[in-house]
Scaffold this active site. Structure first.
Site, PDB file in Angstrom:
ATOM      1  CE  LYS A  62     -37.327 -64.291 119.401  1.00  0.00           C
ATOM      2  NZ  LYS A  62     -35.963 -64.370 118.859  1.00  0.00           N
TER       3      LYS A  62
HETATM    4  P1  NAD Z   1     -31.360 -56.301 124.671  1.00  0.00           P
HETATM    5  O1  NAD Z   1     -32.596 -56.187 125.461  1.00  0.00           O
HETATM    6  O2  NAD Z   1     -30.114 -56.766 125.339  1.00  0.00           O
HETATM    7  O3  NAD Z   1     -31.027 -54.896 123.973  1.00  0.00           O
HETATM    8  C1  NAD Z   1     -31.936 -54.186 123.181  1.00  0.00           C
HETATM    9  C2  NAD Z   1     -31.404 -52.763 123.049  1.00  0.00           C
HETATM   10  O4  NAD Z   1     -32.235 -52.039 122.134  1.00  0.00           O
HETATM   11  C3  NAD Z   1     -31.438 -51.969 124.359  1.00  0.00           C
HETATM   12  O5  NAD Z   1     -30.265 -51.198 124.433  1.00  0.00           O
HETATM   13  C4  NAD Z   1     -32.672 -51.088 124.202  1.00  0.00           C
HETATM   14  O6  NAD Z   1     -32.581 -49.893 124.955  1.00  0.00           O
HETATM   15  C5  NAD Z   1     -32.588 -50.806 122.722  1.00  0.00           C
HETATM   16  N1  NAD Z   1     -33.857 -50.359 122.130  1.00  0.00           N
HETATM   17  C6  NAD Z   1     -35.109 -50.786 122.369  1.00  0.00           C
HETATM   18  N2  NAD Z   1     -35.985 -50.093 121.624  1.00  0.00           N
HETATM   19  C7  NAD Z   1     -35.258 -49.224 120.893  1.00  0.00           C
HETATM   20  C8  NAD Z   1     -35.568 -48.241 119.923  1.00  0.00           C
HETATM   21  N3  NAD Z   1     -36.830 -48.036 119.542  1.00  0.00           N
HETATM   22  N4  NAD Z   1     -34.550 -47.550 119.367  1.00  0.00           N
HETATM   23  C9  NAD Z   1     -33.276 -47.778 119.734  1.00  0.00           C
HETATM   24  N5  NAD Z   1     -32.911 -48.681 120.631  1.00  0.00           N
HETATM   25  C10 NAD Z   1     -33.893 -49.394 121.212  1.00  0.00           C
HETATM   26  O7  NAD Z   1     -31.722 -57.226 123.424  1.00  0.00           O
HETATM   27  P2  NAD Z   1     -30.747 -58.059 122.470  1.00  0.00           P
HETATM   28  O8  NAD Z   1     -30.726 -59.452 122.962  1.00  0.00           O
HETATM   29  O9  NAD Z   1     -29.482 -57.312 122.243  1.00  0.00           O
HETATM   30  O10 NAD Z   1     -31.620 -58.055 121.130  1.00  0.00           O
HETATM   31  C11 NAD Z   1     -31.552 -56.998 120.182  1.00  0.00           C
HETATM   32  C12 NAD Z   1     -32.014 -57.521 118.827  1.00  0.00           C
HETATM   33  O11 NAD Z   1     -31.175 -58.612 118.468  1.00  0.00           O
HETATM   34  C13 NAD Z   1     -33.438 -58.062 118.806  1.00  0.00           C
HETATM   35  O12 NAD Z   1     -34.008 -57.817 117.540  1.00  0.00           O
HETATM   36  C14 NAD Z   1     -33.239 -59.545 118.988  1.00  0.00           C
HETATM   37  O13 NAD Z   1     -34.335 -60.298 118.499  1.00  0.00           O
HETATM   38  C15 NAD Z   1     -31.977 -59.737 118.185  1.00  0.00           C
HETATM   39  N6  NAD Z   1     -31.250 -60.966 118.493  1.00  0.00           N
HETATM   40  C16 NAD Z   1     -30.788 -61.200 119.745  1.00  0.00           C
HETATM   41  C17 NAD Z   1     -30.119 -62.397 119.991  1.00  0.00           C
HETATM   42  C18 NAD Z   1     -29.520 -62.721 121.335  1.00  0.00           C
HETATM   43  O14 NAD Z   1     -28.877 -63.764 121.451  1.00  0.00           O
HETATM   44  N7  NAD Z   1     -29.676 -61.892 122.347  1.00  0.00           N
HETATM   45  C19 NAD Z   1     -29.935 -63.339 118.963  1.00  0.00           C
HETATM   46  C20 NAD Z   1     -30.405 -63.038 117.695  1.00  0.00           C
HETATM   47  C21 NAD Z   1     -31.068 -61.844 117.469  1.00  0.00           C
END
Ligand code: NAD
Length: 424
Positions: free
Chosen positions: A114
């Site tokens: 990561k």
């Molecule tokens: P992103 O940046 O596209 O979206 C994150 C969202 O969470 C945004 O809408 C943001 O406003 C919101 N957010 C941030 N802090 C917050 C809070 N305290 N309360 C409520 N909402 C909040 O990110 P993403 O890629 O969608 O990732 C989201 C989660 O999914 C993370 O934990 C990430 O590690 C996990 N994830 C993402 C992927 C991927 O392919 N993008 C893969 C596996 C896991």
């Protein structure tokens, strides 16, 4: 090496402590060889770097970035890059360890890594983000590469940043290197279906769980915390399955409408205004309140530590599908289990992202690209196989889905570590 560690706020547990506690619990459950356990408790490599950036106003700011590689026992390491103000070395270490177990649960030939930079991209211009991304890529360049460690998007990064990293790496090598990152735009070797893959995988896992629990998704109510890549597509795909999305949130707050929200309209509103808040016809709720809204399916899709011992008893859902990494603490897990919540743990639920990243890497190495239908069908097969392996372990050991997923993931990594032996 710049100092990076921020004291974790009392409201947000230290993710590295949580990740290690989860490993320790499962090591005891599966009587893991103590030598292997010690080996797996430490990341293989952690690099912290200063990232100096000329801001548009002329000032020079120095951001702190990290790249952590937890394990390469089963293949090169793989994991996303996060741009967020709360990024710390401990958070990156935890996320790298979770990536190791996740890749093993879906049985793809990777270890876990990561990366991240403590920064607030919402307050930076595109040009500043580009300079920061390229400098960070240059700083971690000696330890990444298609055969070594392959970054991908995470919170605050997406195809645009992956394109800049691919370009920076390729300019340094002198030739285009498609396999150095995944989650790239499709016009430079990205895979069809990658952008939606995490959410699609979450929904495949939910459908499998719904089948096992005899709880058809059509007509069920859904609450989603975080309306970014994972959360917004999860809302869309669950609505397509006939579920009713009644509440969603982002970092600025949440919205609730018992009659159901149209995910596409909410997405447009967020694109125009920067937040889901203010969506017409919906009531405003805080992120705290959102997690307590009674529903059938709850999907945390924001950050770690959303569900802790403080609020776990107030969570009222039947299935909790962890799109986010590490949203639930071990203490909260126990409360959820007592309350009969069926948890699809992060290392299984959100593994669709890394699975299609793996497909992208394979396509890039072969310069032979698949159709979106092929990508989605292969993703579904991988997710269902992984879900079934975890569910079978849960039934066999009469344990939680999280412990079962850990036993499958840690077990495979331990086996590979044992087979390879310890060098020298
Ligand atoms: P992103 O940046 O596209 O979206 C994150 C969202 O969470 C945004 O809408 C943001 O406003 C919101 N957010 C941030 N802090 C917050 C809070 N305290 N309360 C409520 N909402 C909040 O990110 P993403 O890629 O969608 O990732 C989201 C989660 O999914 C993370 O934990 C990430 O590690 C996990 N994830 C993402 C992927 C991927 O392919 N993008 C893969 C596996 C896991």
């Amino acid at each position: 090496m710049p100092a990076s560690r921020k004291d974790p706020s009392p409201a947000r547990p230290n993710p590295w402590d949580v990740a290690r506690q989860q490993l320790d619990e499962v090591a005891a459950l599966m009587s893991l060889d103590p030598n292997i356990h010690r080996f797996l408790r430490e990341p293989k490599r952690a690099l912290s770097v200063a990232v100096p950036v000329k801001m548009d106003a002329g000032e020079l700011r120095v951001f702190v970035g990290h790249r952590v590689q937890h394990s390469v026992a089963r293949g090169p390491s793989k994991g996303g890059i996060r741009f967020h103000p709360d990024v710390t070395l401990d958070e990156v270490k935890a996320l790298a360890m979770w990536m190791t177990w996740k890749c093993a649960v879906v049985n793809i030939p990777y270890g876990g890594a990561k990366g991240g930079i403590a920064c607030n991209p919402d307050e930076m211009s595109a040009a500043e983000i580009e300079r920061m991304t390229r400098r960070y890529a240059s700083e971690i360049l000696p330890i990444i590469g298609p055969e070594v460690d392959i970054p991908a998007p995470d919170v605050g990064t997406g195809p645009r940043e992956m394109a800049w990293i691919m370009d920076t790496y390729s300019m340094n090598k002198g030739y285009p290197v498609l396999g150095v990152v995944t989650g790239k735009p499709v016009n430079i070797g990205g895979s069809l279906g990658r952008n939606e893959a995490t959410a699609r995988g979450v929904v495949f896992a939910i459908l499998r769980a719904a089948d096992r629990l005899r709880l058809p998704v059509a007509g069920k109510t859904v609450v989603i915390q975080g309306f970014g890549n994972a959360g917004s597509f999860a809302a869309k795909f669950l609505a397509e399955q006939g579920a009713r999305v009644i509440a969603v949130s982002d970092s600025r707050g949440g919205i609730h409408d018992g009659k159901g929200l149209d995910p596409e309209e909410v997405r447009k509103h967020k694109a125009e205004t920067g937040s889901v808040v203010g969506f017409k016809g919906a009531d405003r709720v805080t992120n705290e309140e959102l997690l307590e809204v009674p529903c059938d399916l709850l999907v945390p899709a924001a950050l770690e530590g959303a569900i802790t011992e403080r609020n776990a008893a107030k969570v009222k859902c039947r299935i909790l599908a962890e799109a986010a990494n590490g949203p639930t603490t071990p203490e909260a897990d126990k409360i959820l289990e007592e309350n009969g919540v069926f948890v699809i743990p992060d290392i299984l639920a959100n593994a669709g992202g890394v699975t299609v990243s793996y497909f992208e890497w394979v396509q890039g190495l072969q310069s032979f690209f698949w159709t979106e239908d092929e990508v989605n069908a292969r993703l579904r097969a991988v997710m269902e196989r992984a879900f079934d392996a975890v569910y079978a372990r849960k039934e066999e050991r009469k344990c939680s889905m999280r412990h079962a997923a850990y036993m499958v993931g840690v077990g495979r990594v331990a086996e590979a570590t044992r087979t390879r032996g310890v060098y020298p």
